[in-house]
Design a protein around this motif. Sequence first.
Motif, PDB file in Angstrom:
ATOM      1  N   ALA A  42      40.811  38.341  46.137  1.00 26.69           N
ATOM      2  CA  ALA A  42      40.620  39.258  45.002  1.00 26.69           C
ATOM      3  C   ALA A  42      41.432  40.540  45.215  1.00 26.69           C
ATOM      4  O   ALA A  42      42.079  41.039  44.286  1.00 26.69           O
ATOM      5  CB  ALA A  42      39.136  39.590  44.845  1.00 26.69           C
ATOM      6  N   ALA A  43      41.408  41.069  46.446  1.00 34.13           N
ATOM      7  CA  ALA A  43      42.176  42.286  46.737  1.00 34.13           C
ATOM      8  C   ALA A  43      43.671  42.013  46.557  1.00 34.13           C
ATOM      9  O   ALA A  43      44.402  42.816  45.976  1.00 34.13           O
ATOM     10  CB  ALA A  43      41.873  42.758  48.163  1.00 34.13           C
ATOM     11  N   GLY A  44      44.106  40.855  47.037  1.00 35.78           N
ATOM     12  CA  GLY A  44      45.521  40.499  46.901  1.00 35.78           C
ATOM     13  C   GLY A  44      45.932  40.339  45.449  1.00 35.78           C
ATOM     14  O   GLY A  44      46.998  40.812  45.033  1.00 35.78           O
ATOM     15  N   PHE A  45      45.064  39.695  44.652  1.00 35.90           N
ATOM     16  CA  PHE A  45      45.377  39.530  43.223  1.00 35.90           C
ATOM     17  C   PHE A  45      45.512  40.894  42.558  1.00 35.90           C
ATOM     18  O   PHE A  45      46.415  41.126  41.764  1.00 35.90           O
ATOM     19  CB  PHE A  45      44.280  38.727  42.506  1.00 35.90           C
ATOM     20  CG  PHE A  45      44.201  37.294  42.937  1.00 35.90           C
ATOM     21  CD1 PHE A  45      45.340  36.597  43.300  1.00 35.90           C
ATOM     22  CD2 PHE A  45      42.982  36.628  42.973  1.00 35.90           C
ATOM     23  CE1 PHE A  45      45.272  35.270  43.698  1.00 35.90           C
ATOM     24  CE2 PHE A  45      42.894  35.309  43.370  1.00 35.90           C
ATOM     25  CZ  PHE A  45      44.041  34.621  43.739  1.00 35.90           C
ATOM     26  N   TYR A  46      44.591  41.796  42.879  1.00 34.90           N
ATOM     27  CA  TYR A  46      44.634  43.135  42.268  1.00 34.90           C
ATOM     28  C   TYR A  46      45.987  43.800  42.569  1.00 34.90           C
ATOM     29  O   TYR A  46      46.663  44.275  41.662  1.00 34.90           O
ATOM     30  CB  TYR A  46      43.485  44.003  42.793  1.00 34.90           C
ATOM     31  CG  TYR A  46      43.647  45.443  42.397  1.00 34.90           C
ATOM     32  CD1 TYR A  46      43.352  45.855  41.104  1.00 34.90           C
ATOM     33  CD2 TYR A  46      44.157  46.378  43.296  1.00 34.90           C
ATOM     34  CE1 TYR A  46      43.553  47.167  40.709  1.00 34.90           C
ATOM     35  CE2 TYR A  46      44.361  47.690  42.913  1.00 34.90           C
ATOM     36  CZ  TYR A  46      44.050  48.078  41.620  1.00 34.90           C
ATOM     37  OH  TYR A  46      44.271  49.377  41.233  1.00 34.90           O
ATOM     38  N   HIS A  47      46.379  43.809  43.834  1.00 34.50           N
ATOM     39  CA  HIS A  47      47.619  44.508  44.188  1.00 34.50           C
ATOM     40  C   HIS A  47      48.846  43.804  43.600  1.00 34.50           C
ATOM     41  O   HIS A  47      49.795  44.464  43.173  1.00 34.50           O
ATOM     42  CB  HIS A  47      47.736  44.626  45.714  1.00 34.50           C
ATOM     43  CG  HIS A  47      46.750  45.603  46.281  1.00 34.50           C
ATOM     44  ND1 HIS A  47      46.764  46.955  45.963  1.00 34.50           N
ATOM     45  CD2 HIS A  47      45.696  45.428  47.113  1.00 34.50           C
ATOM     46  CE1 HIS A  47      45.758  47.562  46.587  1.00 34.50           C
ATOM     47  NE2 HIS A  47      45.097  46.665  47.285  1.00 34.50           N
ATOM     48  N   ALA A  48      48.802  42.468  43.552  1.00 30.37           N
ATOM     49  CA  ALA A  48      49.936  41.738  42.980  1.00 30.37           C
ATOM     50  C   ALA A  48      50.070  42.033  41.484  1.00 30.37           C
ATOM     51  O   ALA A  48      51.173  42.273  40.978  1.00 30.37           O
ATOM     52  CB  ALA A  48      49.760  40.241  43.205  1.00 30.37           C
ATOM     53  N   PHE A  49      48.929  42.058  40.770  1.00 29.15           N
ATOM     54  CA  PHE A  49      48.984  42.361  39.332  1.00 29.15           C
ATOM     55  C   PHE A  49      49.462  43.791  39.114  1.00 29.15           C
ATOM     56  O   PHE A  49      50.291  44.051  38.243  1.00 29.15           O
ATOM     57  CB  PHE A  49      47.618  42.157  38.688  1.00 29.15           C
ATOM     58  CG  PHE A  49      47.338  40.733  38.313  1.00 29.15           C
ATOM     59  CD1 PHE A  49      48.146  40.067  37.388  1.00 29.15           C
ATOM     60  CD2 PHE A  49      46.265  40.048  38.855  1.00 29.15           C
ATOM     61  CE1 PHE A  49      47.886  38.748  37.033  1.00 29.15           C
ATOM     62  CE2 PHE A  49      46.005  38.733  38.509  1.00 29.15           C
ATOM     63  CZ  PHE A  49      46.813  38.075  37.607  1.00 29.15           C
ATOM     64  N   ARG A  50      48.943  44.729  39.906  1.00 28.84           N
ATOM     65  CA  ARG A  50      49.317  46.133  39.712  1.00 28.84           C
ATOM     66  C   ARG A  50      50.808  46.350  39.979  1.00 28.84           C
ATOM     67  O   ARG A  50      51.443  47.199  39.372  1.00 28.84           O
ATOM     68  CB  ARG A  50      48.507  47.048  40.646  1.00 28.84           C
ATOM     69  CG  ARG A  50      47.074  47.257  40.226  1.00 28.84           C
ATOM     70  CD  ARG A  50      46.918  47.649  38.774  1.00 28.84           C
ATOM     71  NE  ARG A  50      47.557  48.889  38.404  1.00 28.84           N
ATOM     72  CZ  ARG A  50      46.937  50.049  38.298  1.00 28.84           C
ATOM     73  NH1 ARG A  50      45.658  50.131  38.540  1.00 28.84           N
ATOM     74  NH2 ARG A  50      47.579  51.134  37.932  1.00 28.84           N
ATOM     75  N   ALA A  51      51.355  45.569  40.889  1.00 26.11           N
ATOM     76  CA  ALA A  51      52.778  45.731  41.219  1.00 26.11           C
ATOM     77  C   ALA A  51      53.677  45.140  40.140  1.00 26.11           C
ATOM     78  O   ALA A  51      54.827  45.528  39.999  1.00 26.11           O
ATOM     79  CB  ALA A  51      53.071  45.066  42.561  1.00 26.11           C
ATOM     80  N   SER A  52      53.153  44.183  39.367  1.00 25.07           N
ATOM     81  CA  SER A  52      54.035  43.453  38.453  1.00 25.07           C
ATOM     82  C   SER A  52      53.810  43.761  36.978  1.00 25.07           C
ATOM     83  O   SER A  52      54.612  43.393  36.144  1.00 25.07           O
ATOM     84  CB  SER A  52      53.877  41.948  38.678  1.00 25.07           C
ATOM     85  OG  SER A  52      52.548  41.569  38.387  1.00 25.07           O
ATOM     86  N   ARG A  53      52.709  44.417  36.615  1.00 27.23           N
ATOM     87  CA  ARG A  53      52.475  44.712  35.203  1.00 27.23           C
ATOM     88  C   ARG A  53      51.558  45.922  35.088  1.00 27.23           C
ATOM     89  O   ARG A  53      50.952  46.354  36.069  1.00 27.23           O
ATOM     90  CB  ARG A  53      51.878  43.502  34.477  1.00 27.23           C
ATOM     91  CG  ARG A  53      50.652  42.928  35.164  1.00 27.23           C
ATOM     92  CD  ARG A  53      50.278  41.591  34.612  1.00 27.23           C
ATOM     93  NE  ARG A  53      49.093  41.714  33.764  1.00 27.23           N
ATOM     94  CZ  ARG A  53      48.383  40.681  33.326  1.00 27.23           C
ATOM     95  NH1 ARG A  53      48.773  39.453  33.598  1.00 27.23           N
ATOM     96  NH2 ARG A  53      47.326  40.873  32.588  1.00 27.23           N
TER      97      ARG A  53
END
Length: 220
Positions: free
Chosen positions: A21-32
């Motif tokens: 979940a933490a990884g998804f959050y950071h990946a989404f924030r970095a890309s959109r």
Amino acid sequence: MGQNLGTVDTVLCMGASINQAAGFYHAFRASRKDYPPICATIGDSTFFHSGIPALMNAVIQGARFVLVVMDNSTTAMTGHQPTPALGKNFDGPTIPLSIPEFVRACGVKFIEEADPYDLNNFTRLLRSAGKHARDEEGGVAVVISKHPCLMDRSQPRTVSGKKVRVTEKCKGCGFCIKQFECPAIESGGEEMPVRIDEATCTGCGVCVSVCPHKALELTD
Ligand code: SF4
Ligand code: SF4
């Protein structure tokens, strides 16, 4: 089991949900610009086993998501061994460890506990947890979903003594069987599409809230 119900997008291994979940959050924030709602679930014993380091890491890295700790007060999957919260080991009484205190010590500000069988209240709680995860001053929100395991004979049985009646409003849509999957609800044929197995029904009443056509009634 959550995958059968269409509520789980991904599973990796025991205890991985918080890191994912933490990884998804950071990946989404970095890309959109925006990010979708992110919710991780973990059992109470797995929380002790491998969830605490992941939760600390998520908090200090500024992740934002809702974590639901599914606390059935047992280690159900491997044979109902006691969890560290129960205050007993195989030799007898011991010090009970508190899940909310561990969550608080990890730096989480939003910690609420509720019974998921109270579906409306629990849904409201999840919404407010989701809001906290997105608030400017918010962060990881933890909801402890607490209800004793029905299969664990060492816990008090939560059998209400009530019965469920399938009314004529039943449309045979199959939602209660295919999506909700309570083992007491069975396919009943053309005349009465659904029937309740009284031997396994505990009278909890959750199905009454779940049926989209209000076709189920709880009776004494
Ligand atoms: S009881 Fe409700 S959910 Fe189940 S088949 Fe009938 S209408 Fe659908
Ligand atoms: S009352 Fe509870 S146990 Fe009985 S059919 Fe409904 S959801 Fe299942």
